[in-house]
Write a protein that holds these residues in place. Structure first.
Motif, PDB file in Angstrom:
ATOM      1  N   THR A  93      41.617  34.566  49.158  1.00 15.98           N
ATOM      2  CA  THR A  93      42.020  33.888  47.922  1.00 15.98           C
ATOM      3  C   THR A  93      41.133  32.662  47.745  1.00 15.98           C
ATOM      4  O   THR A  93      40.970  31.871  48.676  1.00 15.98           O
ATOM      5  N   LEU A  94      40.567  32.524  46.550  1.00 14.72           N
ATOM      6  CA  LEU A  94      39.705  31.377  46.253  1.00 14.72           C
ATOM      7  C   LEU A  94      40.574  30.160  45.939  1.00 14.72           C
ATOM      8  O   LEU A  94      41.434  30.211  45.072  1.00 14.72           O
ATOM      9  N   GLN A 151      28.821  37.125  53.118  1.00 15.32           N
ATOM     10  CA  GLN A 151      28.600  36.653  51.768  1.00 15.32           C
ATOM     11  C   GLN A 151      29.650  37.202  50.823  1.00 15.32           C
ATOM     12  O   GLN A 151      30.104  38.336  50.974  1.00 15.32           O
ATOM     13  N   ILE A 152      30.006  36.394  49.825  1.00 13.86           N
ATOM     14  CA  ILE A 152      30.882  36.861  48.761  1.00 13.86           C
ATOM     15  C   ILE A 152      30.063  37.810  47.880  1.00 13.86           C
ATOM     16  O   ILE A 152      28.945  37.480  47.484  1.00 13.86           O
ATOM     17  N   ILE A 153      30.606  38.999  47.611  1.00 12.35           N
ATOM     18  CA  ILE A 153      29.845  39.932  46.778  1.00 12.35           C
ATOM     19  C   ILE A 153      30.555  40.243  45.469  1.00 12.35           C
ATOM     20  O   ILE A 153      29.950  40.758  44.532  1.00 12.35           O
ATOM     21  N   ASP A 154      31.853  39.945  45.380  1.00 14.19           N
ATOM     22  CA  ASP A 154      32.570  40.297  44.171  1.00 14.19           C
ATOM     23  C   ASP A 154      33.876  39.509  44.109  1.00 14.19           C
ATOM     24  O   ASP A 154      34.255  38.857  45.076  1.00 14.19           O
ATOM     25  N   ALA A 155      34.539  39.593  42.978  1.00 13.90           N
ATOM     26  CA  ALA A 155      35.817  38.915  42.815  1.00 13.90           C
ATOM     27  C   ALA A 155      36.679  39.698  41.850  1.00 13.90           C
ATOM     28  O   ALA A 155      36.182  40.515  41.077  1.00 13.90           O
ATOM     29  N   LYS A 156      37.967  39.457  41.925  1.00 12.58           N
ATOM     30  CA  LYS A 156      38.886  40.087  40.987  1.00 12.58           C
ATOM     31  C   LYS A 156      40.096  39.184  40.842  1.00 12.58           C
ATOM     32  O   LYS A 156      40.315  38.279  41.657  1.00 12.58           O
ATOM     33  N   GLU A 157      40.872  39.449  39.799  1.00 12.47           N
ATOM     34  CA  GLU A 157      42.095  38.681  39.637  1.00 12.47           C
ATOM     35  C   GLU A 157      43.118  39.188  40.636  1.00 12.47           C
ATOM     36  O   GLU A 157      43.224  40.398  40.856  1.00 12.47           O
ATOM     37  N   ALA A 158      43.840  38.262  41.257  1.00 16.61           N
ATOM     38  CA  ALA A 158      44.840  38.657  42.252  1.00 16.61           C
ATOM     39  C   ALA A 158      45.920  39.492  41.576  1.00 16.61           C
ATOM     40  O   ALA A 158      46.316  39.231  40.449  1.00 16.61           O
ATOM     41  N   ALA A 159      46.385  40.497  42.297  1.00 10.52           N
ATOM     42  CA  ALA A 159      47.477  41.325  41.784  1.00 10.52           C
ATOM     43  C   ALA A 159      48.730  40.472  41.726  1.00 10.52           C
ATOM     44  O   ALA A 159      49.034  39.737  42.665  1.00 10.52           O
ATOM     45  N   LYS A 160      49.421  40.579  40.623  1.00 16.57           N
ATOM     46  CA  LYS A 160      50.656  39.781  40.484  1.00 16.57           C
ATOM     47  C   LYS A 160      51.773  40.403  41.302  1.00 16.57           C
ATOM     48  O   LYS A 160      51.854  41.611  41.406  1.00 16.57           O
TER      49      LYS A 160
END
Length: 160
Positions: A93-94, A151-160
């Protein structure tokens, strides 16, 4: 272009150190991970060429560097032992992005903080992370670890 032995530029298995496993060139498939020119890659294309009556079959691979997205190629005999990088994929989690240094603050699944990673090199990924983050979404970043590099390669919105 002819394929001569002088053009062989594959990485012998021993160049891969402990975070790799050997794999025979002839058994590499699309989608496999492979060390090409010292870089951990995902194989996007493979082809085999039979060479004459006495020559060994040659394999050629096109891979995409896991960390930079650059395309790399290698040609080698089908019997060559190549190195397959052991790839770990972890989600964090960012928490925060340092605007000056591009360092990020991450939280793992055990709620431990990590502050030793930076934003990725890939500008598309950076844009995606910033957009989600600036919109106040909870952002999950995907961190790849291979050949001693993370390394960070991607991101997404956290599942609610």
């Amino acid at each position: 272009s002819t394929m001569s032995d002088a053009e062989d530029d594959f990485d012998a298995a021993d160049s891969g150190a402990a975070d790799c496993t050997p794999i025979e060139a002839g058994s590499v498939r699309k989608g496999n991970f492979l060390v090409i020119k010292g870089k951990p890659c995902k194989v996007v294309d493979t082809s085999k060429a039979k060479v004459g009556k006495h020559g060994a079959a040659k394999c050629s691979f096109t891979g995409v560097d896991l960390f930079t997205g650059k395309k790399l190629e290698c040609v080698c005999p089908a019997s060559a032992q190549l190195a397959q990088p052991i790839v770990d994929r972890t989600e964090f989690t960012l928490m925060d992005i340092d605007e000056d240094s591009n360092a990020v603050s991450l939280l793992d699944s055990n709620n431990e903080t990590r502050d030793d990673l930076n934003m990725p090199e890939d500008q598309d990924a950076v844009k995606k992370i910033r957009t989600l983050f600036d919109d106040g979404k909870e952002v999950v970043v995907i961190v790849l670890k291979a050949v001693g590099r993370e390394q960070i390669i991607d991101a997404k919105e956290a599942a609610k």
